[in-house]
Design a protein around this motif. Structure first.
Motif, mmCIF file in Angstrom:
data_model
loop_
_atom_site.group_PDB
_atom_site.id
_atom_site.type_symbol
_atom_site.label_atom_id
_atom_site.label_comp_id
_atom_site.label_asym_id
_atom_site.label_seq_id
_atom_site.Cartn_x
_atom_site.Cartn_y
_atom_site.Cartn_z
ATOM 1 N N VAL A 1 27.523 -14.021 -19.176
ATOM 2 C CA VAL A 1 26.113 -14.382 -19.345
ATOM 3 C C VAL A 1 25.258 -13.117 -19.501
ATOM 4 O O VAL A 1 24.431 -13.015 -20.405
ATOM 5 C CB VAL A 1 25.638 -15.216 -18.141
ATOM 6 N N SER A 2 25.469 -12.145 -18.626
ATOM 7 C CA SER A 2 24.660 -10.920 -18.679
ATOM 8 C C SER A 2 24.882 -10.155 -19.978
ATOM 9 O O SER A 2 23.931 -9.680 -20.610
ATOM 10 C CB SER A 2 25.002 -10.019 -17.478
ATOM 11 N N ALA B 1 18.328 -11.583 -9.591
ATOM 12 C CA ALA B 1 19.377 -10.700 -9.086
ATOM 13 C C ALA B 1 18.852 -9.268 -9.074
ATOM 14 O O ALA B 1 17.978 -8.908 -9.881
ATOM 15 C CB ALA B 1 20.618 -10.788 -9.974
ATOM 16 N N PRO B 2 19.351 -8.437 -8.168
ATOM 17 C CA PRO B 2 18.924 -7.035 -8.175
ATOM 18 C C PRO B 2 19.267 -6.362 -9.510
ATOM 19 O O PRO B 2 20.336 -6.613 -10.078
ATOM 20 C CB PRO B 2 19.733 -6.413 -7.027
ATOM 21 N N GLU B 3 18.356 -5.521 -9.987
ATOM 22 C CA GLU B 3 18.578 -4.871 -11.284
ATOM 23 C C GLU B 3 19.852 -4.031 -11.265
ATOM 24 O O GLU B 3 20.608 -4.012 -12.249
ATOM 25 C CB GLU B 3 17.375 -3.994 -11.628
ATOM 26 N N ALA B 4 20.105 -3.363 -10.131
ATOM 27 C CA ALA B 4 21.308 -2.531 -10.048
ATOM 28 C C ALA B 4 22.576 -3.381 -10.179
ATOM 29 O O ALA B 4 23.561 -2.963 -10.805
ATOM 30 C CB ALA B 4 21.323 -1.774 -8.718
ATOM 31 N N THR B 5 22.532 -4.572 -9.610
ATOM 32 C CA THR B 5 23.698 -5.465 -9.697
ATOM 33 C C THR B 5 23.970 -5.863 -11.133
ATOM 34 O O THR B 5 25.123 -5.845 -11.603
ATOM 35 C CB THR B 5 23.447 -6.732 -8.850
ATOM 36 N N VAL B 6 22.903 -6.227 -11.844
ATOM 37 C CA VAL B 6 23.063 -6.631 -13.244
ATOM 38 C C VAL B 6 23.524 -5.448 -14.093
ATOM 39 O O VAL B 6 24.404 -5.586 -14.955
ATOM 40 C CB VAL B 6 21.740 -7.208 -13.789
ATOM 41 N N ALA B 7 22.960 -4.277 -13.822
ATOM 42 C CA ALA B 7 23.361 -3.085 -14.577
ATOM 43 C C ALA B 7 24.852 -2.799 -14.391
ATOM 44 O O ALA B 7 25.581 -2.530 -15.353
ATOM 45 C CB ALA B 7 22.521 -1.881 -14.126
ATOM 46 N N GLN B 8 25.307 -2.878 -13.134
ATOM 47 C CA GLN B 8 26.732 -2.642 -12.866
ATOM 48 C C GLN B 8 27.600 -3.701 -13.524
ATOM 49 O O GLN B 8 28.691 -3.418 -14.036
ATOM 50 C CB GLN B 8 26.973 -2.616 -11.355
ATOM 51 N N ARG B 9 27.093 -4.936 -13.516
ATOM 52 C CA ARG B 9 27.849 -6.040 -14.108
ATOM 53 C C ARG B 9 28.049 -5.805 -15.615
ATOM 54 O O ARG B 9 29.142 -6.023 -16.151
ATOM 55 C CB ARG B 9 27.065 -7.336 -13.865
ATOM 56 N N ILE B 10 27.017 -5.321 -16.279
ATOM 57 C CA ILE B 10 27.108 -5.085 -17.721
ATOM 58 C C ILE B 10 28.036 -3.906 -18.013
ATOM 59 O O ILE B 10 28.870 -3.964 -18.923
ATOM 60 C CB ILE B 10 25.699 -4.833 -18.302
ATOM 61 N N VAL B 11 27.914 -2.854 -17.219
ATOM 62 C CA VAL B 11 28.784 -1.686 -17.419
ATOM 63 C C VAL B 11 30.241 -2.077 -17.220
ATOM 64 O O VAL B 11 31.123 -1.735 -18.030
ATOM 65 C CB VAL B 11 28.392 -0.551 -16.433
ATOM 66 N N ARG B 12 30.515 -2.819 -16.145
ATOM 67 C CA ARG B 12 31.900 -3.246 -15.881
ATOM 68 C C ARG B 12 32.401 -4.170 -16.990
ATOM 69 O O ARG B 12 33.570 -4.109 -17.375
ATOM 70 C CB ARG B 12 31.983 -3.959 -14.533
ATOM 71 N N GLY C 1 19.065 -9.174 -26.777
ATOM 72 C CA GLY C 1 18.231 -7.986 -26.787
ATOM 73 C C GLY C 1 17.422 -7.821 -25.519
ATOM 74 O O GLY C 1 16.453 -7.051 -25.493
ATOM 75 N N LEU C 2 17.783 -8.546 -24.450
ATOM 76 C CA LEU C 2 17.043 -8.424 -23.197
ATOM 77 C C LEU C 2 17.431 -7.136 -22.481
ATOM 78 O O LEU C 2 18.594 -6.720 -22.505
ATOM 79 C CB LEU C 2 17.334 -9.620 -22.276
ATOM 80 N N LYS C 3 16.451 -6.533 -21.841
ATOM 81 C CA LYS C 3 16.717 -5.342 -21.060
ATOM 82 C C LYS C 3 17.308 -5.758 -19.709
ATOM 83 O O LYS C 3 17.169 -6.902 -19.275
ATOM 84 C CB LYS C 3 15.436 -4.547 -20.854
ATOM 85 N N THR C 4 17.912 -4.777 -19.041
ATOM 86 C CA THR C 4 18.567 -5.076 -17.771
ATOM 87 C C THR C 4 17.589 -5.673 -16.768
ATOM 88 O O THR C 4 17.919 -6.644 -16.069
ATOM 89 C CB THR C 4 19.185 -3.792 -17.194
ATOM 90 N N ASP C 5 16.384 -5.126 -16.687
ATOM 91 C CA ASP C 5 15.432 -5.654 -15.706
ATOM 92 C C ASP C 5 14.980 -7.064 -16.055
ATOM 93 O O ASP C 5 14.702 -7.877 -15.171
ATOM 94 C CB ASP C 5 14.216 -4.723 -15.583
ATOM 95 N N GLU C 6 14.951 -7.394 -17.341
ATOM 96 C CA GLU C 6 14.583 -8.755 -17.748
ATOM 97 C C GLU C 6 15.664 -9.749 -17.332
ATOM 98 O O GLU C 6 15.367 -10.861 -16.877
ATOM 99 C CB GLU C 6 14.370 -8.810 -19.267
ATOM 100 N N ILE C 7 16.922 -9.376 -17.511
ATOM 101 C CA ILE C 7 18.018 -10.260 -17.101
ATOM 102 C C ILE C 7 17.998 -10.428 -15.591
ATOM 103 O O ILE C 7 18.184 -11.533 -15.059
ATOM 104 C CB ILE C 7 19.377 -9.683 -17.569
ATOM 105 N N ALA C 8 17.766 -9.323 -14.883
ATOM 106 C CA ALA C 8 17.723 -9.382 -13.418
ATOM 107 C C ALA C 8 16.615 -10.309 -12.943
ATOM 108 O O ALA C 8 16.806 -11.120 -12.030
ATOM 109 C CB ALA C 8 17.527 -7.974 -12.854
ATOM 110 N N ARG C 9 15.437 -10.214 -13.573
ATOM 111 C CA ARG C 9 14.331 -11.097 -13.183
ATOM 112 C C ARG C 9 14.656 -12.553 -13.477
ATOM 113 O O ARG C 9 14.347 -13.443 -12.691
ATOM 114 C CB ARG C 9 13.051 -10.690 -13.936
ATOM 115 N N ALA C 10 15.295 -12.787 -14.613
ATOM 116 C CA ALA C 10 15.589 -14.167 -15.010
ATOM 117 C C ALA C 10 16.521 -14.844 -14.013
ATOM 118 O O ALA C 10 16.385 -16.034 -13.741
ATOM 119 C CB ALA C 10 16.211 -14.182 -16.403
ATOM 120 N N PHE C 11 17.466 -14.096 -13.476
ATOM 121 C CA PHE C 11 18.445 -14.679 -12.560
ATOM 122 C C PHE C 11 18.194 -14.287 -11.105
ATOM 123 O O PHE C 11 19.050 -14.516 -10.255
ATOM 124 C CB PHE C 11 19.858 -14.290 -12.998
#
Length: 441
Positions: free
Chosen positions: A137-138, A158-169, A146-156
């Motif tokens: 999903v992320s 979730a902490p921005e750092a968590t979403v960022a790590q999820r995308i990197v992984r 084209g959503l930025k990491t902070d936009e995805i984090a706000r939508a769900f």
């Protein structure tokens, strides 16, 4: 144009064009993570240059050209340059006039000729089953939306750092697993398409009925899922389930304006002012449903759910709803995709078609279902049926239980209001069976 205006224009262009740029570059470098980095380089170049030079006439082409140039430069720097050229060899043959083009010209030709295929490859790569559902999903929202990491984090929420790590992984795991940048074929296509549709519908559902937070809906996520669904229908016009999912989302989206009251409170399906439903979206959804039926008379889960949504869309008033047909469609859906949640919805349809007593029997049959433990809609539906049967004390207990299980504040308030109505014995007789189906939103 001010700098602020220019940055606004860049954001808008990026939201529209980023998926195509990433897909096109991934075609060259065969690595989704690297392709995103190169596309981001183009975005940075736009942020640096456009405030001074102005927004170009074709900003998408400008970004694509810069990203392409970055990819070509990268390939040239790598020791594998010759190997990459060989991989592209059959598509990068001599031009029709027999004159060998430059590397840039040849790569550009590949991009221009195959951009839609590239987008489809990107969809299937971002939604690959090797990734967790959250990662799919992320990554889909990041690469295709084209959503930025902070936009995805706000939508769900979730902490921005968590979403960022999820995308990197996710990008790392795709590379580690050696996932090919391709559209699968045969049986694998059906399996992978199922994953793609699941991801898009997850995004839509989170927007349509937020699982947590202060808002009943998150329209931006609904709009993003609709955009992805329309894109997929354009790319895969022969797949009935793609049209079924898009039809389902279009019809459900038609109710968006009527689903929320003036203070943000939820308005359930049968209580909605149907004059506020969007007729254009309904028409689009019904046309998509017809298209799906024409492609396959053995419906899959999304086509069946769209058919159920169409029953509501075709009813001018709530009392006109063909609940017997809806109950029948849920019975077929339960055979195609057996699920306690489907059975719970079928129980609601049964109660509306044949009375709350029969619905309650169907709901009670699900009481010991492990997967529904903690699922707030089970006690919510049971409370609704008990209320209609005049068993107010039992209904109140069920609504209190449901309110304690939901993480959405708007939904909690709605359920507590219902519990309060039971305490006051607001209604001396069961409410009209045409109102209040808890899972029908």
């Amino acid at each position: 144009m001010t700098v602020t205006d220019t940055h606004g224009a860049i954001d808008a262009v990026w939201r529209i064009e980023s998926a195509r740029i990433i897909a096109g570059v991934a075609r060259i470098v065969r690595d989704v993570g690297l392709a995103e980095e190169l596309a981001q380089d183009a975005l940075v170049a736009a942020l640096e240059q456009w405030p001074d030079s102005g927004v170009p006439n074709n900003p998408g082409a400008w970004l694509m050209a810069i990203a392409k140039r970055r990819a070509i430069d990268l390939i040239r720097r790598k020791e594998t340059y010759q190997r990459k050229l060989a991989e592209l060899g059959h598509e990068l043959e001599l031009g029709s006039n027999g004159v060998e083009d430059s590397v840039e010209d040849r790569v550009e030709a590949v991009l221009e000729d195959t951009i839609e295929d590239d987008l489809l490859r990107l969809v299937f790569t971002a939604c690959h089953p090797v990734l967790s559902t959250e990662a799919r999903v992320s990554l889909t929202l990041r690469l295709l939306g084209g959503l930025k990491t902070d936009e995805i984090a706000r939508a769900f929420l979730a902490p921005e750092a968590t979403v960022a790590q999820r995308i990197v992984r996710a990008k790392r795991n795709l590379a580690k697993a050696g996932v090919e940048f391709e559209v699968p074929a045969g049986d694998e296509l059906i399996e992978r398409l199922s994953s793609v549709l699941e991801v898009i519908y997850l995004i839509y559902n989170e927007g349509y009925s937020a699982t947590a937070g202060d808002d009943w809906m998150r329209p931006a996520l609904c709009n993003e899922a609709l955009r992805l669904g329309r894109l997929l229908a354009e790319l895969m016009p022969a797949e009935p389930e793609v049209h079924g999912l898009l039809a389902l989302m279009e019809i459900q989206a038609s109710r968006a304006n009527a689903r929320v009251g003036p203070n943000g409170e939820p308005v359930l399906l049968l209580d909605q002012d149907r004059r506020r439903w969007d007729r254009l979206l309904i028409r689009r959804g019904l046309e998509g449903l017809d298209r799906a039926w024409a492609l396959d008379s053995s419906p899959g889960p999304y086509l069946l759910q769209a058919a159920i949504a169409a029953c509501h869309a075709r009813a001018a008033e709530a009392d006109d709803t063909d609940w017997a047909r809806i109950a029948g469609l849920y019975a077929v859906l339960a055979q195609v995709v057996p699920s306690p949640v489907v059975e719970l919805n079928r129980a609601v349809a049964i109660s509306m078609a044949f009375g709350p007593e029969r619905g309650l029997v169907a709901v009670d049959a699900l009481a010991d279902e492990p997967s529904l433990k903690g699922y707030h809609l089970l006690p919510s539906v049971r409370g609704d049926l008990l209320f209609k049967l005049g068993r107010f004390d039992e209904a109140r207990s069920e609504f209190d239980n449901a309110a304690g299980s939901t993480r959405n504040e708007r939904e909690r308030a709605l359920l507590l209001d219902r519990a309060a109505a039971c305490r006051k014995n607001t209604f001396a007789v069961p409410v009209d069976p045409g109102r209040g189906g808890s899972t029908q939103r």
